[in-house]
Scaffold this motif. Structure first.
Motif, PDB file in Angstrom:
ATOM      1  N   ARG A 120       0.839  -1.203   0.000  1.00 54.54           N
ATOM      2  CA  ARG A 120       0.000   0.000   0.000  1.00 54.54           C
ATOM      3  C   ARG A 120       0.879   1.259   0.000  1.00 54.54           C
ATOM      4  NH1 ARG A 120      -2.475   3.652   3.312  1.00 54.54           N
ATOM      5  NH2 ARG A 120      -1.297   3.017   5.153  1.00 54.54           N
ATOM      6  N   LEU A 164      -4.552  -1.586  -2.212  1.00 57.08           N
ATOM      7  CA  LEU A 164      -4.488  -2.720  -3.131  1.00 57.08           C
ATOM      8  C   LEU A 164      -5.023  -3.955  -2.434  1.00 57.08           C
ATOM      9  CD1 LEU A 164      -0.820  -2.134  -4.219  1.00 57.08           C
ATOM     10  CD2 LEU A 164      -2.744  -2.101  -5.810  1.00 57.08           C
ATOM     11  N   THR A 218      -3.646  -6.538  -6.720  1.00 54.18           N
ATOM     12  CA  THR A 218      -4.495  -5.984  -7.772  1.00 54.18           C
ATOM     13  C   THR A 218      -3.622  -5.394  -8.867  1.00 54.18           C
ATOM     14  OG1 THR A 218      -5.839  -5.165  -5.935  1.00 54.18           O
ATOM     15  CG2 THR A 218      -6.449  -4.419  -8.139  1.00 54.18           C
ATOM     16  N   VAL A 248      -2.059  -2.968 -11.135  1.00 52.63           N
ATOM     17  CA  VAL A 248      -2.055  -1.505 -10.995  1.00 52.63           C
ATOM     18  C   VAL A 248      -2.383  -0.812 -12.322  1.00 52.63           C
ATOM     19  CG1 VAL A 248      -0.517  -1.304  -9.013  1.00 52.63           C
ATOM     20  CG2 VAL A 248       0.479  -1.572 -11.283  1.00 52.63           C
ATOM     21  N   ASN A 295      -6.576  -1.852 -12.459  1.00 54.05           N
ATOM     22  CA  ASN A 295      -7.305  -1.925 -11.188  1.00 54.05           C
ATOM     23  C   ASN A 295      -8.122  -3.191 -11.040  1.00 54.05           C
ATOM     24  OD1 ASN A 295      -6.539   0.362  -9.706  1.00 54.05           O
ATOM     25  ND2 ASN A 295      -7.705   1.662 -11.126  1.00 54.05           N
TER      26      ASN A 295
END
Ligand code: DAH
Length: 342
Positions: free
Chosen positions: A237, A244, A265, A267, A270
């Protein structure tokens, strides 16, 4: 006669005061001072004729001449001040160009994007209360493999193509051996991270023979998988500066049991699915697990009393994902057009 002289002096005063005020340099002004008021100057010449006057007239004219002289002196002085001021202003204007400035602006360097992420990771772990540890880059077989529960001839050795030195050392293939050095020297509680360079006999589009990892180790009483998840989640994070999701997939590493691969996740999309994450919405980001009792045994830590977690992540990969860099080789080419963007 006296009357004529007064007129003459008055005329002299008018003409000379104009001349003084019209003078444009200090040198001219000095010349005029000599010419008008000097020992052989015009006023002196006029006063020489006083001898022909009666004493009373002489007194009157003398006083008048002195007044004139005083007035002209005053005009000289103020003109001198004006000219000096003008001179200073001219000087300032002519030196406006600062010759001490660089002719060519120096290009200001900046940190390599990888080192920025390296430094950021160190900062994050420091703030989470971890110590920073270092180990040698030339390792022995024992630290790089054996103590990490990767015995000779074990198939797990094939996961890492290794550079050996002529003296029988190995260039460390991962930062995990730092775990062993730290646990030999320190007993729990231990919370450390070891960022650094590692080497593998690999070179293609997605592998370079030298790259960077960051290793984390936390050992204490009662440490469980939940602690691992929390620290990994918080680290990701803070590095990626966003919230995330993470996913822990069962995996195998000889030095951890159980072991997992961490996905986060994607990036780029998303989590929607894109080319980078191969439509899965997830990106693999690190390996981790609970320290294997066999490892604790090598360093004389009682696995009945203590437990711990460890993880290791590639810094190039984190940097590429953080900045959207799509080619690993850009890190090592040192092309300023690439580096200038960070
Ligand atoms: N050393 C592993 C590698 O380079 C990465 C790793 C996996 C490190 C699991 C760990 C761990 O500390 O628990 O592939």
């Amino acid at each position: 006669m006296a009357h004529e002289l007064i007129e003459k002096i008055t005329e002299f005063e008018n003409l000379s005061s104009k001349a003084i005020q019209n003078s444009s340099t200090l040198a001219d002004l000095q010349d005029l001072r000599v010419k008008f008021l000097g020992k052989k100057g015009e006023l002196t010449q006029i006063l020489k004729t006083l001898g022909k006057l009666s004493p009373d007239e002489r007194k009157e004219i003398g006083a008048f001449a002195n007044q004139t002289k005083d007035k002209l002196s005053g005009i000289f002085d103020s003109q001198e001040i004006e000219l000096k001021k003008a001179e200073v202003n001219r000087l300032i204007a002519s030196q406006k160009q600062d010759v001490t400035l660089n002719a060519y602006p120096y290009a200001q360097g900046s940190k390599h994007p990888l080192i920025q992420v390296y430094d950021l990771s160190v900062k994050i772990f420091r703030e989470l209360g971890f110590d920073i540890a270092e180990g040698p880059e030339i390792e022995t077989d024992y630290y790089n493999f054996e103590a990490l529960n990767i015995p000779a001839n074990h198939p797990a050795r094939d996961m890492q193509d290794t550079f050996y030195t002529a003296e029988g050392g190995v260039l460390r293939t991962h930062t995990s051996p730092v775990q062993i050095h730290v646990m030999e020297e320190q007993k729990p509680p231990i919370a450390m991270v070891a960022p650094g360079v590692v080497y593998r006999c690999d070179s293609d589009q997605t592998h370079t023979p030298m790259f960077h990892q960051i290793e984390a180790l936390l050992v204490d009483k009662g440490i469980h998988f939940g602690h691992l998840k929390a620290v990994v989640q918080e680290f990701l994070r803070l590095v990626f500066e966003r919230d995330l999701q993470t996913r822990f997939r069962p995996s195998f590493f000889p030095f951890t049991e159980p072991s997992a691969e961490v996905d986060m996740t994607c990036v780029f999309c998303n989590g929607d699915g894109c080319r980078v994450c191969k439509k899965t919405g997830w990106l693999e980001i690190m390996g981790c697990g609970m320290v294997d009792p066999a490892v604790f045994k090598h360093v004389n830590i009682d696995s009945e009393v203590y437990s711990g977690f460890a993880f290791g992540a590639g810094l190039e990969r984190i940097t590429m994902l953080k900045y959207g860099i799509n080619d690993l080789r850009l890190f090592f080419e040192n092309d300023v057009r690439f580096l200038n963007q960070f």
